[in-house]
Design a protein around this motif. Structure first.
Motif, mmCIF file in Angstrom:
data_model
loop_
_atom_site.group_PDB
_atom_site.id
_atom_site.type_symbol
_atom_site.label_atom_id
_atom_site.label_comp_id
_atom_site.label_asym_id
_atom_site.label_seq_id
_atom_site.Cartn_x
_atom_site.Cartn_y
_atom_site.Cartn_z
ATOM 1 N N HIS A 1 0.817 -1.213 0.000
ATOM 2 C CA HIS A 1 0.000 0.000 0.000
ATOM 3 C C HIS A 1 0.853 1.267 0.000
ATOM 4 C CE1 HIS A 1 -3.880 1.936 0.750
ATOM 5 N NE2 HIS A 1 -3.289 2.716 1.634
ATOM 6 N N MET A 2 1.908 1.249 0.760
ATOM 7 C CA MET A 2 2.782 2.418 0.879
ATOM 8 C C MET A 2 3.929 2.297 -0.125
ATOM 9 S SD MET A 2 1.306 4.175 3.113
ATOM 10 C CE MET A 2 0.159 4.035 4.454
ATOM 11 N N VAL A 3 3.597 2.474 -1.390
ATOM 12 C CA VAL A 3 4.566 2.320 -2.471
ATOM 13 C C VAL A 3 5.845 3.129 -2.211
ATOM 14 C CG1 VAL A 3 4.971 2.718 -4.942
ATOM 15 C CG2 VAL A 3 2.826 1.680 -4.175
ATOM 16 N N PRO A 4 5.760 4.393 -1.784
ATOM 17 C CA PRO A 4 7.002 5.140 -1.547
ATOM 18 C C PRO A 4 7.883 4.550 -0.441
ATOM 19 C CG PRO A 4 5.178 6.656 -1.797
ATOM 20 C CD PRO A 4 4.586 5.272 -1.693
ATOM 21 N N MET A 5 7.289 3.878 0.538
ATOM 22 C CA MET A 5 8.096 3.247 1.583
ATOM 23 C C MET A 5 8.708 1.936 1.086
ATOM 24 S SD MET A 5 5.894 3.973 5.041
ATOM 25 C CE MET A 5 7.152 3.556 6.233
ATOM 26 N N ASP A 6 7.967 1.206 0.253
ATOM 27 C CA ASP A 6 8.437 -0.091 -0.235
ATOM 28 C C ASP A 6 9.364 0.038 -1.441
ATOM 29 O OD1 ASP A 6 6.887 -1.381 1.696
ATOM 30 O OD2 ASP A 6 5.149 -1.497 0.376
#
Length: 188
Positions: free
Chosen positions: A155-160
């Protein structure tokens, strides 16, 4: 509320899967560690630069949650065709391992959305989204609409996938999405 209860039951039966990233177990209240972001956004210098005064940043606000709870199951897609018809570019992206906002469900509503370019969007090829020569996702677009599935992300593409998400935003803001693997603009 009924759908949410069913979803939560399924997640519980799965042994506490992270509904934001099905590869992981949910750890903590939000299933992600936002402490670095919270620390950064609460620095006095950052709050001053943003002009928010002494308001503390929190990752999840019960006040905001309560104010938006009635929007959970509301279909907000109905406003997007007007944006597209006005030529406003719309990027829909999803991490491939997100369960709660899964890429397949997002892809299906984007494909089913009625607008003047719908047939051309459906017929458009799906091409790789590459970053530094490595495929980081798959993208499909026509006119002002682009759908992008980001590989190896929840869900948190920028974190992953920080590098891929930064490149996605850079290209989007520069009008360079979608790009085929060889670096040329896809015919849209």
């Amino acid at each position: 509320m009924v759908c949410n209860q069913i979803f939560n039951l399924i997640v519980d039966l799965s042994g506490g899967k992270n509904y934001y990233d099905i590869r992981k177990k949910c750890v903590g209240d939000l299933c992600y560690d936002f402490s670095n972001m919270e620390d950064f956004l609460n620095l006095k210098s950052v709050r001053d630069a943003l002009g928010v005064g002494d308001i503390d940043f929190v990752s999840c606000s019960s006040t905001v949650y309560e104010a938006m709870i009635t929007d959970w199951m509301r279909n907000l897609e109905v406003g997007i065709p007007t944006l597209l018809e006005d030529g406003i570019k719309v990027l829909i992206y999803a991490g491939e391992y997100d369960l709660i906002c899964n890429w397949l469900g997002n892809s299906r509503w984007v494909h089913a959305m009625e607008w003047s370019g719908q047939k051309q969007f459906i017929a458009a090829p799906t091409v790789p989204f590459s970053v530094d020569g490595v495929e980081a996702g798959l993208q499909k677009g026509h006119g002002p609409l682009l759908f992008l599935k980001v590989h190896d992300a929840g869900h948190m593409v920028p974190m992953d996938q920080p590098k891929a998400s930064l490149e996605m935003l850079r290209r989007w803001m520069q009008g360079k999405l979608p790009l085929e693997q060889d670096g040329h603009l896809s015919p849209i």
